[in-house]
Design a protein around this motif. Sequence first.
Motif, PDB file in Angstrom:
ATOM      1  N   LYS A   1       0.830  -1.234  -0.032  1.00 49.29           N
ATOM      2  CA  LYS A   1       0.052   0.056   0.054  1.00 49.29           C
ATOM      3  C   LYS A   1       0.787   1.153  -0.023  1.00 49.29           C
ATOM      4  O   LYS A   1       1.465   1.836   0.847  1.00 49.29           O
TER       5      LYS A   1
ATOM      6  N   THR B   1      -4.552   5.074  -2.576  1.00 45.81           N
ATOM      7  CA  THR B   1      -3.599   3.926  -2.565  1.00 45.81           C
ATOM      8  C   THR B   1      -3.040   3.728  -3.917  1.00 45.81           C
ATOM      9  O   THR B   1      -3.902   3.299  -5.022  1.00 45.81           O
TER      10      THR B   1
ATOM     11  N   VAL C   1      -8.419  -0.449   7.172  1.00 46.34           N
ATOM     12  CA  VAL C   1      -7.810  -0.113   5.890  1.00 46.34           C
ATOM     13  C   VAL C   1      -6.557   0.813   6.076  1.00 46.34           C
ATOM     14  O   VAL C   1      -5.997   0.972   5.187  1.00 46.34           O
TER      15      VAL C   1
ATOM     16  N   SER D   1      -8.977   4.029  -0.184  1.00 45.91           N
ATOM     17  CA  SER D   1      -8.550   3.352  -1.353  1.00 45.91           C
ATOM     18  C   SER D   1      -8.549   4.600  -2.560  1.00 45.91           C
ATOM     19  O   SER D   1      -7.472   4.092  -3.659  1.00 45.91           O
TER      20      SER D   1
END
Length: 278
Positions: free
Chosen positions: A21, A277, A40, A274
Amino acid sequence: MPKYADYIKRIEIDSLWSGKKHIVWELNRHVNILSGMNGVGKSTILNKVVKGLIAGGEFPSHMLKGVHLDVEPEDAKWIRYDMIRSLDSNLQQTLAEGEGFLRQALSALAGVGGGSLLDIQLYNLQRKYLDYQVNIGNRIIEKLQTGDTEAAQQLSQKKTRFQDIVDDLFRDTGKKMIRTENELRFTQIGEVLLPYQLSSGEKQILIILLTVLVEDNQPYVLFMDEPEVSLHLEWQKRLVDLCLELNPNVQIILTTHSPAIVMNGWVDSVTEVSDITV
């Protein structure tokens, strides 16, 4: 004079954990809200940045390996910042203050019935609040000596506005700030209350607002990790706006699970983990 950054333009993390990540987060000058499911990496992103800042020293040499920050102005060597953590992670912040401070705080709080992690934060902020008032008072005197009464009145407005905001937030429980004392005191139905006698939610909102106020309009970065903990819905809705009102030069970088935080027009400031990333 050390050159401080006005704000952070970009956070880049080579690997969030275990070599996975890669994070690239382009930041807004004022409000940045990081959202996403548990696990996350929301808090991890903030913690990696703040851990380097806590280490101290000239920027960026003290940042953790793999953590890169772009700031404005680009040649700034220091970052002025504060960190507000959720209740379940406050111990890490408290220990970072140093064992000597912790012992001093606990000793002082023992006489007033305090001692929780929130109380320790309030104890520290109480001292900063007193310094803030002294600095404001000195500047008011300087303006009055030059005959600039309008500027002197403007200098006192921020503290008064802070007191008005707290009174408004606490109105439902009948609590009001005592404005004739320099230390934080409240009245409720004729009884005088110390800040350590407030509810957890009242302490949490007071800590956030005091943290912003005592920076005294300086440009700086306010990190908040799930600040909605213990705050009821209406306070969550107003949180970002109140911080910006008390210091228009703050840059807010926060994580949250609460839709209420963004309800007052901050939806466009939300970023999903997200989305940053690579």
